[in-house]
Design an enzyme around this catalytic site. Structure first.
Site, PDB file in Angstrom:
ATOM      1  N   ARG A   1       0.827  -1.217   0.000  1.00 46.79           N
ATOM      2  CA  ARG A   1       0.000   0.000   0.000  1.00 46.79           C
ATOM      3  C   ARG A   1       0.857   1.262   0.000  1.00 46.79           C
ATOM      4  NH1 ARG A   1      -3.197  -3.556   3.396  1.00 46.79           N
ATOM      5  NH2 ARG A   1      -1.369  -3.412   4.729  1.00 46.79           N
ATOM      6  N   ILE A   2       1.784   1.354   0.961  1.00 45.93           N
ATOM      7  CA  ILE A   2       2.560   2.593   1.082  1.00 45.93           C
ATOM      8  C   ILE A   2       3.599   2.682  -0.028  1.00 45.93           C
ATOM      9  CG2 ILE A   2       4.118   3.908   2.592  1.00 45.93           C
ATOM     10  CD1 ILE A   2       2.570   2.603   4.968  1.00 45.93           C
TER      11      ILE A   2
ATOM     12  N   ASP B   1      12.444   7.281  10.452  1.00 45.81           N
ATOM     13  CA  ASP B   1      11.239   7.576  11.237  1.00 45.81           C
ATOM     14  C   ASP B   1      10.990   6.506  12.296  1.00 45.81           C
ATOM     15  OD1 ASP B   1       8.849   9.092  11.769  1.00 45.81           O
ATOM     16  OD2 ASP B   1       7.698   7.511  10.784  1.00 45.81           O
TER      17      ASP B   1
ATOM     18  N   HIS C   1       8.722   8.464  14.787  1.00 48.41           N
ATOM     19  CA  HIS C   1       7.652   7.580  14.292  1.00 48.41           C
ATOM     20  C   HIS C   1       6.407   8.407  13.931  1.00 48.41           C
ATOM     21  CE1 HIS C   1       6.377   3.114  14.424  1.00 48.41           C
ATOM     22  NE2 HIS C   1       5.665   3.767  13.527  1.00 48.41           N
TER      23      HIS C   1
ATOM     24  N   ASP D   1       9.702  -6.461  -4.975  1.00 44.54           N
ATOM     25  CA  ASP D   1       8.707  -7.085  -4.100  1.00 44.54           C
ATOM     26  C   ASP D   1       8.402  -8.454  -4.686  1.00 44.54           C
ATOM     27  OD1 ASP D   1       6.394  -7.944  -2.744  1.00 44.54           O
ATOM     28  OD2 ASP D   1       5.787  -5.881  -2.358  1.00 44.54           O
TER      29      ASP D   1
ATOM     30  N   GLU E   1      12.218   2.096  20.509  1.00 41.23           N
ATOM     31  CA  GLU E   1      11.552   3.405  20.500  1.00 41.23           C
ATOM     32  C   GLU E   1      11.035   3.727  21.897  1.00 41.23           C
ATOM     33  OE1 GLU E   1       8.619   3.458  17.380  1.00 41.23           O
ATOM     34  OE2 GLU E   1      10.124   3.174  15.822  1.00 41.23           O
TER      35      GLU E   1
ATOM     36  N   GLY F   1       5.135   8.780  10.755  1.00 40.27           N
ATOM     37  CA  GLY F   1       4.541   8.440   9.457  1.00 40.27           C
ATOM     38  C   GLY F   1       3.028   8.588   9.403  1.00 40.27           C
ATOM     39  N   ALA F   2       2.363   8.080  10.446  1.00 39.71           N
ATOM     40  CA  ALA F   2       0.891   8.091  10.427  1.00 39.71           C
ATOM     41  C   ALA F   2       0.340   9.243  11.256  1.00 39.71           C
ATOM     42  CB  ALA F   2       0.376   6.773  10.979  1.00 39.71           C
TER      43      ALA F   2
HETATM   44  P1  NAD Z   1       1.716  -3.750   2.940  1.00 36.58           P
HETATM   45  O1  NAD Z   1       1.478  -5.039   3.625  1.00 36.58           O
HETATM   46  O2  NAD Z   1       0.625  -3.149   2.140  1.00 36.58           O
HETATM   47  O3  NAD Z   1       2.977  -3.881   2.006  1.00 36.58           O
HETATM   48  C1  NAD Z   1       4.142  -4.535   2.358  1.00 36.58           C
HETATM   49  C2  NAD Z   1       4.757  -5.069   1.077  1.00 36.58           C
HETATM   50  O4  NAD Z   1       6.027  -5.592   1.396  1.00 36.58           O
HETATM   51  C3  NAD Z   1       3.947  -6.189   0.449  1.00 36.58           C
HETATM   52  O5  NAD Z   1       3.618  -5.879  -0.882  1.00 36.58           O
HETATM   53  C4  NAD Z   1       4.891  -7.376   0.525  1.00 36.58           C
HETATM   54  O6  NAD Z   1       4.753  -8.222  -0.594  1.00 36.58           O
HETATM   55  C5  NAD Z   1       6.234  -6.721   0.560  1.00 36.58           C
HETATM   56  N1  NAD Z   1       7.292  -7.538   1.121  1.00 36.58           N
HETATM   57  C6  NAD Z   1       7.237  -8.388   2.167  1.00 36.58           C
HETATM   58  N2  NAD Z   1       8.449  -8.946   2.377  1.00 36.58           N
HETATM   59  C7  NAD Z   1       9.281  -8.432   1.432  1.00 36.58           C
HETATM   60  C8  NAD Z   1      10.644  -8.611   1.143  1.00 36.58           C
HETATM   61  N3  NAD Z   1      11.416  -9.445   1.852  1.00 36.58           N
HETATM   62  N4  NAD Z   1      11.180  -7.914   0.118  1.00 36.58           N
HETATM   63  C9  NAD Z   1      10.410  -7.067  -0.604  1.00 36.58           C
HETATM   64  N5  NAD Z   1       9.099  -6.869  -0.399  1.00 36.58           N
HETATM   65  C10 NAD Z   1       8.543  -7.534   0.630  1.00 36.58           C
HETATM   66  O7  NAD Z   1       2.198  -2.733   4.092  1.00 36.58           O
HETATM   67  P2  NAD Z   1       2.112  -1.163   4.057  1.00 36.58           P
HETATM   68  O8  NAD Z   1       0.799  -0.718   4.568  1.00 36.58           O
HETATM   69  O9  NAD Z   1       2.585  -0.667   2.761  1.00 36.58           O
HETATM   70  O10 NAD Z   1       3.190  -0.829   5.204  1.00 36.58           O
HETATM   71  C11 NAD Z   1       4.575  -0.932   4.924  1.00 36.58           C
HETATM   72  C12 NAD Z   1       5.379  -0.705   6.183  1.00 36.58           C
HETATM   73  O11 NAD Z   1       5.153   0.623   6.681  1.00 36.58           O
HETATM   74  C13 NAD Z   1       5.049  -1.636   7.332  1.00 36.58           C
HETATM   75  O12 NAD Z   1       6.222  -2.016   7.987  1.00 36.58           O
HETATM   76  C14 NAD Z   1       4.227  -0.763   8.253  1.00 36.58           C
HETATM   77  O13 NAD Z   1       4.295  -1.206   9.593  1.00 36.58           O
HETATM   78  C15 NAD Z   1       4.922   0.548   8.068  1.00 36.58           C
HETATM   79  N6  NAD Z   1       4.167   1.734   8.471  1.00 36.58           N
HETATM   80  C16 NAD Z   1       4.844   2.717   9.139  1.00 36.58           C
HETATM   81  C17 NAD Z   1       4.181   3.863   9.518  1.00 36.58           C
HETATM   82  C18 NAD Z   1       4.914   4.941  10.253  1.00 36.58           C
HETATM   83  O14 NAD Z   1       4.309   5.607  11.076  1.00 36.58           O
HETATM   84  N7  NAD Z   1       6.174   5.142   9.972  1.00 36.58           N
HETATM   85  C19 NAD Z   1       2.821   4.025   9.218  1.00 36.58           C
HETATM   86  C20 NAD Z   1       2.175   3.008   8.511  1.00 36.58           C
HETATM   87  C21 NAD Z   1       2.858   1.869   8.143  1.00 36.58           C
END
Ligand code: NAD
Length: 536
Positions: A158-159, A264, A287, A178, A269, A289-290
């Site tokens: 997603r992100i 971030d 932290h 990915d 933490e 991001g959100a």
């Molecule tokens: P998501 O599940 O939608 O996407 C994660 C992607 O990573 C998936 O497409 C998956 O196939 C891929 N993936 C898994 N293992 C992999 C690997 N070894 N190599 C390459 N790709 C791989 O998750 P998202 O919603 O996009 O979130 C991504 C990250 O951001 C998560 O760790 C989440 O916790 C973090 N996040 C951080 C904040 C913040 O405040 N900084 C906010 C939201 C999410």
């Protein structure tokens, strides 16, 4: 006389700060919300025993230790994406559903990534600090332009996808790695999908990480990966601490391999005493991001709605430890879920709790649906007669595995005159038994075959299952005996494969039939076996 009925409302504990809309939605649904952000783990362990639900963000933690006391807990909802702060396995075993709200903060997290990328490339934070000290440095803060540079996106979820779209709009060349994303999905984004992490690392001017933290991504980027990168590369990590080795990042920055890092998220933490924060090439945020009003509200609202649905039986959306079913899908599956559960309970009693293998065969329309939920319902029913506290949709597959029950699922195109059939075949060390259920138009569920005998039986209440020789007078003699023993027959179903062969008699009776009466039936002429099955 006026009679007062007291009932205790369901309770949900909020163990992180959540937007006030969360409490409003819960209370509107008649669920009491109690807010205890920052509650210490030992107090949480004590407090949790009174709650049906818990909602948390990334600050709190629900460990196995806490769950040992969570006797009433049915659902945990993480307002946000990452669930590394919840012991999912522990929850699954205890039948607690774990959900998250993955969509709500995607855009905010992607925007923050872009903000970090810009700030790092143009040394915004360092220049600001210098200006605050009264300096006017320009050369020292010469940055690099993003346009025309290659951004390596690790994790195209997603992100990652939103970051890719925004970076492409900045005229960056975006490459992504990915392994779990199909070329068709990747083709919908302005990226070039590379086949290996090594390939990405060798080409990127900037690397940004968007994978979840799990056993395979912990320390995904270490000394070895830094060595594969271009000299002067910039790193952004707004995913999770622990994915990039902080020690190796420190060394890579000091050696000049990495020119800058924007972070971030941290291994610990808040990151007290973290040496990375001493480096002038590092910019960091706590932290964030959100951390936008929009994202906070979106995840709090979604978490509350998911919790209300889960606790009021409207289904589990975004469940991480359950086969996923949307509310619509859940509705379509509901009759199958109901009959499958009863079939499990029926078969386990018929085989004296000795089931070793289970095969479920789905035929007709149901074969094209998400049958995981139906299979798990069957297991719930199967385990019910032999477990003290029973099982539920979440815990049943794990408990079945722990009991050494092998489960396999197949589909079939053979449906006869029915639109849908669910067949369950179970084997113990000694016997094999099968049951086929059908859902009729209007959702009515009936058993249409037992062990090869065509029948039309309702699985409900107290049922006597009698195998006998198909001889005249059989039904009469059983009916007469039950009448003499004051047992009322509610319904009777008879099935046989051929005249004069073995027959099956299923009798729904109004109350339980004692062992003595069962023995009397067994002694009747032509009766082979008798068993009492109880269904809710
Ligand atoms: P998501 O599940 O939608 O996407 C994660 C992607 O990573 C998936 O497409 C998956 O196939 C891929 N993936 C898994 N293992 C992999 C690997 N070894 N190599 C390459 N790709 C791989 O998750 P998202 O919603 O996009 O979130 C991504 C990250 O951001 C998560 O760790 C989440 O916790 C973090 N996040 C951080 C904040 C913040 O405040 N900084 C906010 C939201 C999410």
């Amino acid at each position: 006389m006026l009679k007062t009925t007291y009932f205790t409302p369901m309770k949900v504990l909020l163990i992180d700060s959540l937007a006030e809309e969360c409490t409003e939605i819960l209370e509107k649904a008649g669920i009491q919300a109690v807010s205890r952000p920052g509650i210490p783990p030992d107090e949480l362990k004590e407090e949790i025993k009174d709650y049906e639900g818990v909602i948390l963000r990334s600050g709190a933690r629900i460990a196995e230790e806490v769950l040992t006391n969570a006797h009433r807990l049915r659902a945990i909802c993480r307002a946000g994406v990452g669930v590394d702060n919840v012991d999912i396995e522990g929850a699954t075993k205890r039948g607690i559903v774990v959900m998250n709200t993955p969509e709500g903060n995607t855009i905010s997290a992607a925007e923050h990534t872009i903000a970090l990328l810009f700030a790092m490339a143009r040394k915004v934070s360092q220049a600001h600090k210098s200006l605050q000290k009264g300096e006017w440095e320009k050369k020292k803060f010469t940055g690099s332009q993003l346009s025309g540079k290659t951004l390596g996106v690790i994790g195209l979820g997603r992100i990652g996808r939103q970051v890719a779209k925004r970076a492409a709009a900045l005229e960056m060349k975006v490459i992504a790695f990915d392994p779990y994303i199909s070329p068709e999905i990747a083709a919908q984004y302005p990226i070039h999908k590379v086949d290996s992490l090594e390939e990405l690392l060798g080409q990127a001017d900037f690397v940004t990480i968007h994978v979840p933290l799990n056993n395979s991504t912990r320390n995904l980027i270490t000394k070895r990966e830094f060595e594969l990168m271009k000299r002067g590369v910039g790193i952004v990590n707004a995913s999770r601490g622990g994915i990039v080795s902080e020690r190796d990042l420190y060394d890579a920055i000091v050696s000049g391999k990495v020119s800058g890092a924007a972070i971030d998220v941290f291994e610990v933490e808040p990151p007290r005493g973290n040496k990375l924060l001493e480096l002038e090439q590092v910019i960091a945020t706590p932290h964030l991001g959100a951390q936008t009003e929009e994202a906070q509200k979106a995840v709090a609202v979604e978490a509350a709605e998911l919790m209300v649905d889960a606790l009021t039986g409207r289904g589990f959306r975004n469940a991480l430890n359950l086969p996923v079913a949307s509310p619509e899908e859940f509705e379509q599956l509901r009759p199958f879920i109901g009959i499958a559960e009863k079939m499990g309970t029926f078969l386990m009693q018929l085989t004296d709790c000795g089931v070793r293998t289970v095969t479920l065969i789905y035929a007709g329309d149901i074969a094209r649906k998400n049958t995981r939920l139906v299979t798990d319902s069957f297991l719930v029913g199967l385990l019910r007669p032999c477990l003290e506290e029973g099982a539920n949709l979440v815990s049943a597959p794990v408990l079945a595995m722990e009991k050494g029950i092998e489960v396999s699922v197949t589909t079939s195109s053979l449906c006869g005159n029915f639109t849908n059939l669910v067949t369950a075949r179970v084997k113990t060390g000694k016997v094999e038994c099968s049951l086929t259920g059908a859902i009729f138009n209007g959702g009515e569920a009936r058993i249409v075959n037992i062990d090869g005998y065509n029948v039309e039986a309702l699985l409900e209440g107290n049922m006597l299952v009698i195998y006998a020789k198909d001889k005249p007078g059989l039904i009469g003699s059983v009916g007469t005996l039950l009448g003499k023993r004051n047992t009322n027959i509610a319904r009777m179903t008879f099935g046989r494969k051929q005249a004069g062969g073995t027959a099956i008699l299923i009798i729904n009776v109004d109350g339980p039939v004692s062992l003595d009466v069962q023995e009397e039936i067994r002694r009747l002429e032509n009766v082979n076996s008798v068993r009492m099955v109880y269904l809710a």
